[in-house]
Design an enzyme around this catalytic site. Structure first.
Site, PDB file in Angstrom:
ATOM      1  N   ASP A 136       0.865  -1.189   0.000  1.00 34.14           N
ATOM      2  CA  ASP A 136       0.000   0.000   0.000  1.00 34.14           C
ATOM      3  C   ASP A 136       0.889   1.222   0.000  1.00 34.14           C
ATOM      4  OD1 ASP A 136      -2.192   1.622  -0.003  1.00 34.14           O
ATOM      5  OD2 ASP A 136      -2.892   1.094   1.997  1.00 34.14           O
TER       6      ASP A 136
ATOM      7  N   GLU B  93       8.876   6.208  -8.141  1.00 34.28           N
ATOM      8  CA  GLU B  93       7.839   5.186  -8.072  1.00 34.28           C
ATOM      9  C   GLU B  93       7.952   4.432  -6.756  1.00 34.28           C
ATOM     10  OE1 GLU B  93       5.435   4.364 -10.101  1.00 34.28           O
ATOM     11  OE2 GLU B  93       5.888   5.842 -11.653  1.00 34.28           O
TER      12      GLU B  93
ATOM     13  N   ASP C 186      -2.859  -2.312  -2.866  1.00 34.63           N
ATOM     14  CA  ASP C 186      -3.906  -1.330  -2.565  1.00 34.63           C
ATOM     15  C   ASP C 186      -3.405   0.055  -2.978  1.00 34.63           C
ATOM     16  OD1 ASP C 186      -6.218  -0.266  -1.651  1.00 34.63           O
ATOM     17  OD2 ASP C 186      -5.831  -0.603   0.469  1.00 34.63           O
TER      18      ASP C 186
ATOM     19  N   HIS D 139      -1.393  -1.074   4.845  1.00 32.33           N
ATOM     20  CA  HIS D 139      -2.062   0.210   4.985  1.00 32.33           C
ATOM     21  C   HIS D 139      -1.778   0.819   6.365  1.00 32.33           C
ATOM     22  CE1 HIS D 139      -5.207   3.175   4.438  1.00 32.33           C
ATOM     23  NE2 HIS D 139      -5.580   2.902   5.671  1.00 32.33           N
TER      24      HIS D 139
END
Ligand SMILES: *[C@@H]1O[C@H](CO)[C@@H](O)[C@H](O)[C@H]1NC(C)=O
Ligand SMILES: *[C@@H]1O[C@H](CO)[C@@H](O)[C@H](O)[C@H]1NC(C)=O
Ligand SMILES: *[C@@H]1O[C@H](CO)[C@@H](O)[C@H](O)[C@H]1NC(C)=O
Ligand SMILES: *[C@@H]1O[C@H](CO)[C@@H](O)[C@H](O)[C@H]1NC(C)=O
Length: 782
Positions: free
Chosen positions: A553, A591, A623, A757
């Site tokens: 994530d 990136e 995600d 996350h």
């Protein structure tokens, strides 16, 4: 032609939705390829001749639909409705696309429209012109029509309207057109656009105690879905402050004083959307001109006019079209709670509101006339879809196992009194509390020792340290802090995650204030503490061997120069109970995957260390990918992941699947049972009708909510050499939903990617630095 260099042919998103399989495109492109799906699903290694447009995988699916399917079959069927309405067009419907050329060329778009629309008798009243392309519902007499107009200055202009395309209803260009049309309908209904959604100012809900107003509205998307072109629509709410910006500034100045006023004011206001009552339009605050007063002037046409006079005399202000986004307000928890009682809708209320909205379009004469002109209409009812309920999982906890209630997917009761799979003893620990919280701290320590026994979690007595809740004293005890509570939490976490790597648990004293709930809360805290030290709570049966699940994530840190934070977690053992975690900070323009490549290699090495072998299958759940980034992410990241795998050894070739996960989606499903409208139960999978024709995607409902409507999670398998059938992929994904150890949430938030996350969020919100490597093997961020 073969796929372009660097294009892996992952089953990524296309630039537009794929068009119909036209004779023209068939003739244009022709190639040979092995369809990996047919190979894996039907068991034959067939070679297909097939045709492709941009990305050779797209039509592979279309062709192979004859042979194999992206849908699963297991589970109990369940009849649902989805929050989608089909868009119907009359038979043989065609949209005529024209190119419009002006001689001499006209700069102003508005002028171009005005000049063109002088010819209503020729082109008709139903038309859509965006300044470049003209759409008409009927064919003009000639392929090329030349028109003559005159500007107000008496200049003659020649307009040439040339037919460039006849578009069938499923053409990607038509999808664009439907969206334009639909926005027009919403404006006819007096809906107000804020960001990407539309709201209804005439039906406001006031919450005077917080000086807030809620506008009800809708988020809509029109897309080509598996079974039809549909408008998918969900309820949305916009919260507006009912105080003015001036009032807000005045009270802010009172709170923070003159000195820091401009700085704090800019931080609070820039990015917010404001509404001007005199015209009910919205604007975004981009900057504050502190050196201006209402006496400053600006050029209006030829003359200078002061802002003061402008607003005195002018009632028409520029339109706000094109405004996008706007940052959300940050509200205190209590206000959020009050708000959610107004904005949380039960499934029946939500369904009713959606149906009423489409009903209103049908009742509004003007809106209906507009649709009729174009030969379009909406279905009157929500789309029917059939889902499947997957069987509940058996939960294993040490030598014991149990089933849970499938309707709630909650096993708190079942696990009561059972020992955890594994938990290292807690023998050396500190409790820090303020004097004010002496009682809470004492009772928490006592209750922890009471509840940890049955869990098999041995807790020794801690060293309890009392600190004064002053800046200086916490400075000595732990680390720097500033005034508010989040700063304190942040500095504690930063110290303990970066400088002095130690698992830690922060508890807000208010959560301990209800004695009757203390046992339950202490149990949750004990479980979290056990996890953070590498304990294992429970597991489910995962038949695939040598499997590594990876969650990725990212989080965009708005402070500290807008860096991005990428987090990667990877399962280290068969029971999915131990995880490797790594977080990287990336500068703007870099990136995320560049930094995470190293992390994946490290995870593979760790796996090897724990298991004495490398995983033979890797499934990556990714995600944090917006629809617009999907194609790039897929092509770039998949090749980075492969590089990272290759770096372990040239002949190491595990099976790899990459699944893009989306949690914040507007898709909803309703379960009709004996006249009641309910949430679909946990384990419901939907993989037909509302999926996308060019994707291998499905939805899973993996939580049970007591209040409001459940949100399904969308999974899009963008790369897959696993050989798993869709049934297996769905089932495995659902199994993993049971493996999230943050106790409060059950299957509510799930998964490896949710660990990722949590990690990215902690680093982005609180630590702003890469955590210490000593914590890599612990779920220290739960
Ligand atoms: C703006 O909307 C409110 C309802 O929220 C309405 O009472 C008012 O008349 C509107 N004003 C204008 C200028 O349209
Ligand atoms: C604006 O100009 C008027 C008259 O010229 C003056 O009275 C007023 O103080 C000025 N306002 C500001 C904010 O400078
Ligand atoms: C969905 O099914 C119900 C009951 O079978 C039917 O009445 C309704 O018309 C269907 N809706 C659509 C959009 O086809
Ligand atoms: C991994 O799982 C096994 C059981 O499947 C367990 O015995 C072991 O302790 C776990 N942890 C590690 C780090 O291997």
């Amino acid at each position: 032609p073969p796929p372009a260099e660097g294009d892996l042919g992952g089953r990524g998103r296309q630039k537009g939705a794929p068009g119909p399989f036209s004779a023209e495109s068939k003739a244009k492109y022709k190639s040979t390829c092995i369809c990996f799906l047919c190979q894996m699903i039907c068991g034959h290694s067939l070679i297909f001749f097939f045709f492709f447009l941009e990305d050779y995988q797209v039509l592979c699916k279309i062709v192979c639909l004859h042979m194999c399917t992206f849908s699963g079959t297991t589970g109990t069927p369940i009849q649902l409705t989805a929050n989608c309405f089909r868009i119907l067009s009359r038979p043989q419907w065609v949209l005529y696309q024209y190119h419009v050329d002006f001689k001499p060329q006209m700069e102003s778009r508005r002028l171009r429209s005005a000049l063109l629309f002088q010819h209503e008798t020729t082109i008709g009243s139903a038309r859509t012109y965006d300044g470049a392309v003209l759409f008409l519902p009927h064919r003009l007499h000639n392929k090329e029509t030349v028109l003559h107009s005159m500007t107000r200055n008496g200049e003659n202009v020649q307009i040439t309207v040339t037919l460039t395309n006849e578009l069938p209803p499923t053409s990607p260009v038509c999808i664009q057109f439907y969206n334009i049309m639909f926005r027009r309908i919403l404006r006819i209904l007096n809906m107000q656009q804020i960001g990407r959604n539309y709201y209804n100012p005439s039906d406001p809900l006031n919450i005077p105690q917080h000086k807030l107003t809620i506008w009800p509205g809708f988020a809509t998307t029109i897309l080509q879905y598996e079974s039809a072109i549909m408008m998918c629509i969900d309820v949305s709410h916009r919260v507006l402050r009912s105080e003015t910006v001036l009032d807000f500034m005045a009270s802010l100045r009172q709170q923070c004083g003159n000195q820091r006023f401009t700085e704090i004011c800019a931080k609070e206001l820039i990015g917010l959307i404001i509404l001007t009552k005199y015209n009910n339009k919205t604007y975004r605050i981009d900057d504050i001109a502190w050196n201006h007063t209402p006496n400053n002037t600006f050029k209006r046409g030829e003359t200078d006019i002061s802002f003061k006079n402008y607003f005195k005399t002018v009632s028409v202000v520029p339109s706000t079209r094109g405004n996008s986004g706007g940052k959300p307000f940050s509200f205190k928890e209590m206000i959020m709670k009050d708000l959610s009682t107004h904005t949380r809708l039960t499934p029946d209320k939500r369904e009713e509101r959606l149906s009423r909205f489409v009903g209103n379009i049908q009742k509004d004469a003007e809106a209906q006339a507009e649709l009729d002109k174009w030969g379009l209409s909406f279905d009157k009812q929500l789309l029917n879809v059939t889902g499947r309920i997957l069987r509940g999982e058996t939960i294993f906890q040490g030598s014991r196992s149990y089933e849970y209630n499938p309707m709630t997917a909650d096993w708190a009761r079942e696990m009561r009194g059972l020992a955890l799979m594994q938990s290292p003893p807690l023998s050396n620990w500190l409790v820090l509390h303020t004097r004010r919280n002496y009682n809470e701290a004492q009772s928490l320590v006592q209750t922890l020792s009471k509840v940890s026994g049955p869990l098999g979690f041995r807790i020794q007595r801690p060293v309890v340290i009392e600190y004064d809740d002053h800046q200086e004293s916490l400075l000595r005890v732990v680390v720097i802090l500033s005034s508010n509570r989040k700063d304190k939490y942040d500095s504690v976490k930063k110290y303990l995650c970066v400088d002095c790597p130690t698992p830690s648990q922060c508890v807000v004293s208010r959560t301990l204030s209800r004695p009757q709930a203390l046992m339950a809360i202490a149990t949750k805290i004990a479980l979290q503490m056990a996890c953070k030290m590498g304990g294992e709570l429970w597991t489910v049966d995962i038949p695939l061997k040598q499997l590594m699940i990876v969650g990725i994530d990212c989080y965009h840190d708005t402070t500290a120069g807008k860096r991005s934070i990428g987090a990667l977690v990877a399962s280290l053992n068969q029971s999915m109970s131990r995880w490797f975690s790594k977080c990287v900070l990336q500068h703007r323009g870099q990136e995320i995957m560049d930094g995470l490549k190293m992390a994946l290699t490290a995870a593979l090495k760790d796996y090897l260390k724990f298991n004495k072998c490398l995983p033979s299958r890797i499934i990556v759940y990714r995600d944090g990918v917006g629809d617009g980034q999907l194609h790039g992410v897929v092509n770039y990241e998949v090749s980075q992941i492969m590089d990272s795998i290759k770096s372990i050894g040239q002949d190491y070739e595990p099976k790899l699947s990459v699944v893009v996960v989306k949690k914040r989606i507007s898709s909803r499903f309703f379960y009709h049972n004996n006249g009641n409208v309910l949430n679909p139960p946990p384990g419901t999978v939907i993989d037909t009708d509302v999926t996308r024709p060019e994707w291998y995607d499905f939805y899973i409902v993996s939580q049970a909510v007591q209040l409001g409507s459940v949100s399904p999670t969308h999974y899009n398998v963008v790369y897959d050499t696993s050989g798993l059938k869709p049934d297996h992929m769905q089932r495995l994904t659902y199994k993993l939903c049971h493996m999230y150890y943050n106790w409060q949430c059950w299957t509510h938030f799930i998964y490896s990617w949710f660990y990722a996350h949590k990690l990215a969020f902690l680093v982005g919100q609180s630590i702003h630095r890469e955590p210490n490597v000593e914590l890599d093997d612990y779920l220290f961020y739960l």
